[in-house]
Design a protein around this motif. Structure first.
Motif, PDB file in Angstrom:
ATOM      1  N   UNK A 111       0.345  -2.149  15.126  1.00 19.04           N
ATOM      2  CA  UNK A 111       0.091  -3.587  15.005  1.00 19.04           C
ATOM      3  C   UNK A 111      -0.949  -3.969  16.053  1.00 19.04           C
ATOM      4  N   UNK A 112      -2.106  -4.387  15.598  1.00 16.08           N
ATOM      5  CA  UNK A 112      -3.184  -4.843  16.487  1.00 16.08           C
ATOM      6  C   UNK A 112      -3.950  -5.960  15.793  1.00 16.08           C
ATOM      7  N   UNK A 113      -4.419  -6.910  16.570  1.00 13.95           N
ATOM      8  CA  UNK A 113      -5.267  -7.978  16.062  1.00 13.95           C
ATOM      9  C   UNK A 113      -4.747  -8.522  14.737  1.00 13.95           C
ATOM     10  N   UNK A 114      -5.473  -8.311  13.646  1.00 14.71           N
ATOM     11  CA  UNK A 114      -5.081  -8.840  12.339  1.00 14.71           C
ATOM     12  C   UNK A 114      -4.295  -7.835  11.500  1.00 14.71           C
ATOM     13  N   UNK A 115      -3.944  -6.717  12.089  1.00 16.34           N
ATOM     14  CA  UNK A 115      -3.155  -5.687  11.388  1.00 16.34           C
ATOM     15  C   UNK A 115      -1.712  -5.814  11.846  1.00 16.34           C
ATOM     16  N   UNK A 116      -0.786  -6.056  10.889  1.00 11.35           N
ATOM     17  CA  UNK A 116       0.603  -6.274  11.269  1.00 11.35           C
ATOM     18  C   UNK A 116       1.418  -4.986  11.335  1.00 11.35           C
ATOM     19  N   UNK A 117       1.293  -4.126  10.347  1.00 14.26           N
ATOM     20  CA  UNK A 117       2.162  -2.948  10.294  1.00 14.26           C
ATOM     21  C   UNK A 117       1.487  -1.831   9.492  1.00 14.26           C
ATOM     22  N   UNK A 118       0.450  -1.233  10.052  1.00 14.25           N
ATOM     23  CA  UNK A 118      -0.232  -0.141   9.368  1.00 14.25           C
ATOM     24  C   UNK A 118       0.489   1.163   9.651  1.00 14.25           C
ATOM     25  N   UNK A 119       0.836   1.875   8.585  1.00 14.58           N
ATOM     26  CA  UNK A 119       1.626   3.106   8.715  1.00 14.58           C
ATOM     27  C   UNK A 119       0.705   4.324   8.751  1.00 14.58           C
ATOM     28  N   UNK A 120       0.927   5.185   9.749  1.00 17.39           N
ATOM     29  CA  UNK A 120       0.236   6.452   9.879  1.00 17.39           C
ATOM     30  C   UNK A 120       1.284   7.553   9.714  1.00 17.39           C
ATOM     31  N   UNK A 121       1.200   8.309   8.653  1.00 17.15           N
ATOM     32  CA  UNK A 121       2.183   9.372   8.410  1.00 17.15           C
ATOM     33  C   UNK A 121       1.911  10.572   9.287  1.00 17.15           C
ATOM     34  N   UNK A 122       2.988  11.203   9.744  1.00 15.04           N
ATOM     35  CA  UNK A 122       2.878  12.409  10.560  1.00 15.04           C
ATOM     36  C   UNK A 122       2.243  13.514   9.721  1.00 15.04           C
ATOM     37  N   UNK A 123       1.296  14.202  10.334  1.00 15.44           N
ATOM     38  CA  UNK A 123       0.583  15.282   9.673  1.00 15.44           C
ATOM     39  C   UNK A 123       1.120  16.594  10.217  1.00 15.44           C
ATOM     40  N   UNK A 124       1.571  17.474   9.328  1.00 17.58           N
ATOM     41  CA  UNK A 124       2.038  18.784   9.775  1.00 17.58           C
ATOM     42  C   UNK A 124       0.860  19.591  10.280  1.00 17.58           C
ATOM     43  N   UNK A 125       1.070  20.301  11.354  1.00 16.44           N
ATOM     44  CA  UNK A 125      -0.009  21.094  11.954  1.00 16.44           C
ATOM     45  C   UNK A 125      -0.240  22.352  11.207  1.00 16.44           C
TER      46      UNK A 125
END
Length: 82
Positions: A68-82
């Protein structure tokens, strides 16, 4: 464990969570490193006035990072398997 890579197709960006000088940080391209300051378990204030929350599954493993930053409320970043 919080240290890992997370990707958002909406932002077309990968965030790499790591430890630097004993502090939890988020790195993103091209060469930006932002410090995370703990607020509560799995919730952190992001340097430069943002907020990061880690999502866990039923077994306690981190599955995503929410930003959550500025105008972004809840952007989801999925965990990436290595």
């Amino acid at each position: 464990m919080l240290v890992d890579r997370h990707y958002s197709p909406d932002a077309e960006t990968t965030y790499v969570v790591g430890v630097e000088d004993g502090n939890l940080v988020v790195r993103r391209r091209p060469n930006v490193t932002l410090r995370l300051s703990p607020v509560y378990p799995d919730g952190f204030v992001l340097a430069q006035a943002g907020f990061v929350r880690f999502e866990r599954d039923g077994s306690g493993s981190v599955v995503a990072l929410h930003l959550a930053v500025s105008r972004v409320y809840d952007m989801r970043f999925e965990r990436v398997d290595r």
